[in-house]
Design a protein around this motif. Structure first.
Motif, mmCIF file in Angstrom:
data_model
loop_
_atom_site.group_PDB
_atom_site.id
_atom_site.type_symbol
_atom_site.label_atom_id
_atom_site.label_comp_id
_atom_site.label_asym_id
_atom_site.label_seq_id
_atom_site.Cartn_x
_atom_site.Cartn_y
_atom_site.Cartn_z
ATOM 1 N N LEU B 145 20.610 -35.312 -20.620
ATOM 2 C CA LEU B 145 19.561 -34.520 -19.992
ATOM 3 C C LEU B 145 18.639 -35.410 -19.163
ATOM 4 C CD1 LEU B 145 18.582 -31.494 -20.034
ATOM 5 C CD2 LEU B 145 16.799 -32.275 -21.596
ATOM 6 N N PHE B 146 18.300 -36.568 -19.728
ATOM 7 C CA PHE B 146 17.410 -37.491 -19.023
ATOM 8 C C PHE B 146 18.083 -38.007 -17.751
ATOM 9 C CE2 PHE B 146 15.311 -41.761 -18.587
ATOM 10 C CZ PHE B 146 14.077 -41.259 -18.215
ATOM 11 N N GLU B 147 19.382 -38.315 -17.865
ATOM 12 C CA GLU B 147 20.109 -38.788 -16.681
ATOM 13 C C GLU B 147 20.111 -37.710 -15.600
ATOM 14 O OE1 GLU B 147 23.908 -40.039 -18.205
ATOM 15 O OE2 GLU B 147 23.099 -41.933 -18.977
ATOM 16 N N ALA B 148 20.368 -36.460 -16.025
ATOM 17 C CA ALA B 148 20.379 -35.350 -15.073
ATOM 18 C C ALA B 148 18.991 -35.157 -14.467
ATOM 19 C CB ALA B 148 20.830 -34.072 -15.771
ATOM 20 N N PHE B 149 17.975 -35.356 -15.308
ATOM 21 C CA PHE B 149 16.597 -35.181 -14.857
ATOM 22 C C PHE B 149 16.237 -36.207 -13.775
ATOM 23 C CE2 PHE B 149 12.192 -36.598 -15.334
ATOM 24 C CZ PHE B 149 11.522 -35.430 -15.016
ATOM 25 N N LEU B 150 16.617 -37.469 -14.009
ATOM 26 C CA LEU B 150 16.307 -38.515 -13.029
ATOM 27 C C LEU B 150 16.928 -38.173 -11.675
ATOM 28 C CD1 LEU B 150 16.760 -41.799 -15.109
ATOM 29 C CD2 LEU B 150 14.620 -40.780 -14.318
ATOM 30 N N GLU B 151 18.144 -37.610 -11.739
ATOM 31 C CA GLU B 151 18.829 -37.272 -10.512
ATOM 32 C C GLU B 151 18.135 -36.081 -9.833
ATOM 33 O OE1 GLU B 151 23.055 -37.124 -11.134
ATOM 34 O OE2 GLU B 151 23.345 -36.411 -9.076
ATOM 35 N N ALA B 152 17.856 -35.045 -10.644
ATOM 36 C CA ALA B 152 17.258 -33.835 -10.082
ATOM 37 C C ALA B 152 15.867 -34.109 -9.516
ATOM 38 C CB ALA B 152 17.187 -32.748 -11.151
ATOM 39 N N ALA B 153 15.154 -35.061 -10.134
ATOM 40 C CA ALA B 153 13.798 -35.380 -9.670
ATOM 41 C C ALA B 153 13.825 -36.287 -8.451
ATOM 42 C CB ALA B 153 13.000 -36.031 -10.799
ATOM 43 N N GLU B 154 15.049 -36.595 -7.998
ATOM 44 C CA GLU B 154 15.249 -37.430 -6.806
ATOM 45 C C GLU B 154 14.596 -38.794 -6.909
ATOM 46 O OE1 GLU B 154 14.131 -34.872 -3.592
ATOM 47 O OE2 GLU B 154 16.119 -33.944 -3.540
ATOM 48 N N VAL B 155 14.741 -39.401 -8.085
ATOM 49 C CA VAL B 155 14.325 -40.786 -8.239
ATOM 50 C C VAL B 155 15.374 -41.630 -7.511
ATOM 51 C CG1 VAL B 155 13.971 -42.626 -9.924
ATOM 52 C CG2 VAL B 155 13.239 -40.295 -10.444
ATOM 53 N N PRO B 156 14.946 -42.584 -6.657
ATOM 54 C CA PRO B 156 15.922 -43.400 -5.922
ATOM 55 C C PRO B 156 16.911 -44.063 -6.893
ATOM 56 C CG PRO B 156 13.684 -43.869 -5.190
ATOM 57 C CD PRO B 156 13.566 -42.950 -6.356
ATOM 58 N N PRO B 157 18.213 -44.102 -6.531
ATOM 59 C CA PRO B 157 19.242 -44.586 -7.443
ATOM 60 C C PRO B 157 18.946 -45.957 -8.056
ATOM 61 C CG PRO B 157 20.257 -43.639 -5.495
ATOM 62 C CD PRO B 157 18.775 -43.607 -5.268
#
Lengths: 243, 361
Positions: B145-157
């Motif tokens: 969930l956290f990994e998905a969240f980082l992606e959805a929140a558009e945190v730079p890779p």
């Protein structure tokens, strides 16, 4: 023996540490005698018949202090922290002796221009295995100190390569990527093109007069300890009440 | 009222039930794979012994790794398997060797990962029921969930990797979040034009330092990370994203409320996060149905330190806060051990002595 009193004092068995320890004691009018010379491991202090002096390697003094095999000893703070995971809980640091000063530090190749702090190291460690097919390797003889320090910075992805000597050569020889080692002036590190990280100081060490907490402290032996420490000077009375 | 031996017999029956295979990996295992898998931090807890040829062995510190290794060695990849175990593990704790008895379940290669996790939760729940523990405190965490969240929140890779890596290590993570929240000073040194020059500089420094250009970090790798670091410093994460991250990590509440809070946070930030949340909601609901009296908490920042965990993780604690059961999904484990295709994995471990202690309260 313990019930009848008597103290065991351990002194580093060779080199500059032995010399400076004996000097520190004799400046307090406690002259340590080593009748058999360098090959003998038992000695005494003039006019202090209740004290038996033993000459041990510094690392062994640390271990014995923690286990309670000796009562008082002179060794480096670093060695107490290294000898066992909770080593410092089992001893009492009475006072620094003003010699044997050195720092245990994390040092990386100077060419790692992207690594200035432990956080950088954490980043490097995290994908090191994906890039190189092995863990990041840290050469050191300070296994416990390294693990503790790295854990504090959340670094788990590395392996320790235990090195007995010439740790500073490990990165160049290819046996490790970086090192944790002791340094007093930093010149050996610099000569090997290694650089201490900005927050890479793990601990400041110096030769210390240390009392074992785990030794069997009878009232008589406590009194003898107080008497000896008061001759040494620089130590507030009542240390034995902490044991 | 059951006696202690009756409870134990019931636990053995659970571990030996017909749908699972009870396995007993050797007590003495090569230490290398444990170090390789979990690194030095876990390695410090091993009880080691060295063979005369210098190879290190350890007393079995855990069942998961040898069971997963056995699954691979037996060429089972692609075949669904359900293994259980009951036996002693050995570790160093606060500098002393200790032995504990553990029971547990490992579900490997199951076609329906979500159903597998529910089976694991059910298994843990049954084991606790044997010891009359009907209202444990259950804490859920979501690694996936956290990994998905980082992606959805558009945190730079590049930042994403750094943040993900510190997940489950509160101290390191909060230090990083602090670094993100503070206005940064620019790095003093500017990169002289471009990558090639940097590579040259690093190569020279490595050669003059007597370092081999291969075998450890390469000049390209060092130069790239140096430039990446500069780029990151000059393109920080927007302040509101940092705040969102902090708010997310602070969520810890009864599962339903916690997941609603996360959903609302995301919506307020302008993106929809219901789909990733859906899975977690389902498992939380399954748990609530399994043990209506249990207190199910979702803690957004909760994660085991081992980075082979992937999906949902959980721990069940007793009245004095000691962990009775813990586990979750760890799809990355078999991959780490060298599987040629992805293998789903989930499981849990139970501490039998703590269960017995809880039963006697």
């Amino acid at each position: 023996m313990s019930s009848s009193g008597g103290l065991t004092l351990a002194v580093p068995s060779k080199g500059r540490l032995e010399e400076l320890t004996r000097k520190a004691f004799s400046s307090s009018r406690l002259t340590i005698a080593r009748p058999g010379g360098v090959r003998s491991y038992v000695g005494s202090i003039k006019n202090q018949p209740q004290v038996t002096v033993r000459f041990y390697p510094a690392a062994e003094i640390a271990r014995e202090l923690i286990l309670g095999g000796i009562d008082i000893g002179v060794t480096g703070t670093d060695l107490i922290h290294e000898a066992s995971e909770n080593g410092e809980d089992n001893v009492l640091f009475v006072r620094g002796l003003g010699f044997g000063e050195a720092n245990v530090v994390v040092a990386v190749p100077d060419a790692w221009i992207d690594v200035q702090q432990m956080v950088d190291l954490a980043d490097v460690a995290s994908d090191f295995r994906a890039r190189h097919g092995r863990w990041l390797r840290v050469a050191t003889k300070y296994v416990n100190l390294t693990r503790r320090h790295f854990a504090q910075y959340g670094i788990a992805e590395y392996r320790i390569v235990e090195s007995a000597g010439a740790t500073e050569a490990a990165p160049a020889s290819g046996s490790a990527d970086l090192i944790v080692d002791i340094t007093s002036t930093g010149s050996t590190l610099a000569a090997n093109s290694l650089r201490i990280l900005e927050d890479g100081l793990i601990m400041k060490s110096e030769a210390n007069l240390i009392v074992s907490r785990t030794a069997d402290w009878t009232p008589l032996r406590k009194a003898q300890l107080e008497a000896l420490l008061s001759i040494m000077g620089g130590v507030p009375p009542g240390i034995s009440t902490l044991l | 009222m059951k006696s202690s031996s009756e409870r134990y017999a019931a636990l053995v029956r659970l571990v030996e039930s017909r749908t699972v295979t009870r396995v007993t990996p050797p007590l003495l295992l090569p230490a290398g794979p444990f170090f390789d898998l979990a690194g030095e931090e876990f390695g410090r807890n091993l009880l080691l012994t060295t063979a005369n040829n210098g190879v290190e062995y350890c007393l079995r510190p855990d069942f998961t790794l040898p069971i997963a290794q056995g699954y691979l060695d037996d060429g089972m990849v692609g075949v669904p398997a359900a293994y259980t175990y009951l036996g002693t593990i050995f570790r160093q704790q606060n500098g002393f060797p200790v032995e504990h008895e553990q029971a547990g379940l490992e579900l490997l290669g199951q076609p329906d990962a979500s159903a597998a996790l529910d089976q694991v939760l059910t298994f843990a729940r049954w084991a606790l029921a044997i010891y009359d523990i009907t209202a444990p405190n259950i804490r859920l965490g979501g690694v996936g969930l956290f990994e998905a969240f980082l992606e959805a929140a558009e945190v730079p890779p590049a930042w994403r990797a750094r943040i993900r890596h510190r997940f489950g290590h509160p101290e390191a993570l909060s230090r990083l979040m602090e670094r993100l929240s503070e206005p940064r000073e620019r790095i003093g040194v500017q990169a002289p034009d471009g990558r090639e020059t940097m590579i040259e500089i690093v190569t020279d420094a490595m050669l003059s330092g007597g370092l081999s250009l291969i075998g450890s970090r390469t000049p390209e790798e060092i130069a790239d990370r140096y430039l990446e670091k500069q780029a990151l410093e000059s393109s920080p994460i927007p302040e509101r994203t940092v705040k969102l991250l902090n708010d997310y990590l602070a969520v810890s509440d009864s599962a339903q409320r916690a997941l609603d809070t996360i959903g609302n946070l995301c919506r307020a930030h302008g993106f929809d996060f219901e789909e990733p949340l859906f899975q977690v909601r389902n498992h939380a609901a399954a748990l609530a149905a399994l043990s209506p009296k249990a207190d199910v908490i979702f803690d957004a920042a909760f994660s085991p330190r081992l980075d082979y965990y992937t999906g949902i993780v959980f721990e069940m604690t007793g009245s004095d806060g000691e962990v009775l059961a813990s586990g979750g999904e760890y799809d990355r484990l078999i991959d780490r051990l060298g599987a040629t295709q992805p293998v789903t994995a989930s499981g849990c471990a139970l501490w039998t002595a703590r269960l017995e202690k809880e039963a006697n309260l």
